[in-house]
Design a protein around this motif. Sequence first.
Motif, PDB file in Angstrom:
ATOM      1  N   ILE A 352      34.375  51.026  64.047  1.00 50.65           N
ATOM      2  CA  ILE A 352      35.096  51.864  63.096  1.00 50.65           C
ATOM      3  C   ILE A 352      34.104  52.795  62.409  1.00 50.65           C
ATOM      4  O   ILE A 352      33.078  52.354  61.885  1.00 50.65           O
ATOM      5  CB  ILE A 352      35.841  51.000  62.066  1.00 50.65           C
ATOM      6  N   SER A 559      32.642  62.283  60.884  1.00 52.55           N
ATOM      7  CA  SER A 559      32.100  61.405  61.927  1.00 52.55           C
ATOM      8  C   SER A 559      31.700  62.182  63.178  1.00 52.55           C
ATOM      9  O   SER A 559      30.700  61.856  63.832  1.00 52.55           O
ATOM     10  CB  SER A 559      33.104  60.308  62.281  1.00 52.55           C
ATOM     11  N   ARG A 608      37.954  64.465  65.724  1.00 60.28           N
ATOM     12  CA  ARG A 608      37.879  63.192  65.004  1.00 60.28           C
ATOM     13  C   ARG A 608      38.478  62.052  65.822  1.00 60.28           C
ATOM     14  O   ARG A 608      37.935  60.945  65.861  1.00 60.28           O
ATOM     15  CB  ARG A 608      38.607  63.296  63.663  1.00 60.28           C
ATOM     16  N   HIS A 609      39.602  62.325  66.472  1.00 67.47           N
ATOM     17  CA  HIS A 609      40.241  61.274  67.259  1.00 67.47           C
ATOM     18  C   HIS A 609      39.351  60.879  68.436  1.00 67.47           C
ATOM     19  O   HIS A 609      39.194  59.686  68.741  1.00 67.47           O
ATOM     20  CB  HIS A 609      41.598  61.755  67.761  1.00 67.47           C
ATOM     21  N   SER A 612      36.568  58.747  67.115  1.00 69.56           N
ATOM     22  CA  SER A 612      37.025  57.393  66.815  1.00 69.56           C
ATOM     23  C   SER A 612      37.056  56.541  68.076  1.00 69.56           C
ATOM     24  O   SER A 612      36.584  55.393  68.089  1.00 69.56           O
ATOM     25  CB  SER A 612      38.412  57.442  66.171  1.00 69.56           C
ATOM     26  N   ARG A 616      34.577  53.352  69.053  1.00 70.40           N
ATOM     27  CA  ARG A 616      35.217  52.081  69.381  1.00 70.40           C
ATOM     28  C   ARG A 616      34.794  51.619  70.778  1.00 70.40           C
ATOM     29  O   ARG A 616      34.503  50.442  70.999  1.00 70.40           O
ATOM     30  CB  ARG A 616      36.736  52.232  69.310  1.00 70.40           C
TER      31      ARG A 616
END
Length: 630
Positions: A352, A559, A608-609, A612, A616
């Motif tokens: 995360i 991020s 961003r997605h 992520s 992960r």
Amino acid sequence: MSAIFGIVNLDGSPVPSAHLEAMKHAMASWGPDGATTWSEGPVGLGQLLMYNTPESLNESLPLSNAGGDVVLTAAARIDNRQDLFRQLDLPPSERVGLPDSALILRAYEKWGTGCVSRLLGDWSVALWDARRRQLFLARDHFGVTGLYFYQGDRTFVFASCRSGLFSLDDVPRRLNRLRVPGDDLPSQDGSHGHYEAIGRLTVAQAMTVATTGTKSWTYWTPEDAPEIRLGSDREYLEAFMEIYTEAVRCRLRSHRPVATMLSGGLDSGSIATLAAQALAERGDRLSAFTAVPMYDVAQATPRGRSGNESKNAQAICDFAGNIDLTFIRGVTRTPVEAIKEAQRVLLSPHGIAIIVWYLELLETAQAQGFGAILDGWGGNLTVSWTGNRQRYLASLLRDRRWREYAREINAKRGVHPSPLWRTAADAVTPLIGPSLTELARRAARRDLVGRDSRRLLGKHTGSPPTHPEVTKARNPELQHFFRFGSGLNSTLDSFGAAFDLEIRIPAMDKRVIEFCQGIPLDQFCRDGRDRLLVKRAMSGLMPDGVVWDNKRGLQAADSSHRVRADATETAKTLTALEESHLVRQYVDLPRLRHTFEKICSSPEADTRHDTSMLLRGIGYAMFLQTFDDE
């Protein structure tokens, strides 16, 4: 929070002291203030102590009752001490300085295993009852404390963290290939999480272990909450504030100072506000920590979201008048470094993005001498729940309250401007029935998660589990967490222990959960607005610009910037992962690398997605890599 561990040899053989010492050594970081063990024949118990309350300074565990036939070890903070004092009829002379663990032992002697339903707070407990020749284990209502176990043919071992179990040669460390790379939680068929032979008590679960067999049960669920009906909105608000204020205040009882996380939103903001009020009454100030981006995220933040909540956080502090704010920019670790550290702490995968800030925040709090941190985690399931709007609209239709129904549809469009088709969908959807609506929404969410996971993690990824009790629940999100999310909150316990801190979650206090479950839906959503309960409660206590702000916070907004800034390290990590046969088997490495390259080559795009999913994927792959020798 302290930690506990123990061994019961089901074949009757004595517990070697070396085994207890091995567990104690492996869990040493959990006991900055001491560690003790007790053993008698086939049973051994232990505790690693962290002073978390003034009364904990008097604690000496494991603890025996007067007859010596019940021995307890516990990691606990009990928040309803006064209620228990009265119910147990303890004289005032015995109450002062009584450790919470001793209070649990008194409760067990009076109510047996049923005592757990009377305990409020964060706790895990193990009792050896020589009269019944059985071990009793239990975990609190929300499951902040972790409790893992291994049961072999001849022995049963338990501990607050996995490292305690794996310190013993008899406990296998084997990958559960049926759950790779799924979430680390028990499945509906009772199988284990990431490790094949390691189980975990879930939220509000208890267990007995004896030579005659093992029995486990759930002693409470949110759906058990009684219906609450009061006479007016004001009465609901007053009742809520009484419960919520107490949930915050009781978590300020600490041996060392208490700080709070503050995102700038309603959950952590309301907790900080109530904590600051309580501390102001005794002339103290509250320290708060807010995670902020290191890069400019204005272009990467979608409409209706806030990627930098520093202004809201500062406004809350200024309004309260006694909150000192520290910004955490997440500069001490790269994303890959943070993932590696999280995996060392948890012995499970973690990817995360917010972990970069989270570890730095805990590290900073530790350096400043704090002993506990308030966290707004879970507030969106209780105090700031949006309300089950579709079910609320369906109830208006069912009761033939046509005008109220039409007013709600129009009001929603006024508060949140939307296309006509969306307004029409809002109006029609409740007609198919709330349970079907929730089922369809949950199925769509599962498909999204499954598709995105398979995009990077390969065909072995499964969808998150579901259950009829979840889709039919009044609050499906809360019920889903209760049934399947118990591993998420126990990670807070492990992270806290790594930095000599106790993470405390006021919004998931049992009393708060039951109140929010029991009141009518229109206390949460009405007049086109949602999250009304906490908004009305905080009106006048927090800045109006924060309370009524329709924007939602966006965690880890920069991020993607961080991945690009540390591209060399990430590329080396991906190359190293390609050498692992397990990673190649379970993770779609070409897609993972393609996603990484897309992030690096598209600085102006919203990735961003993708970021992520990349982090992960790296987290799961790093975890799989540790099993290459199997």
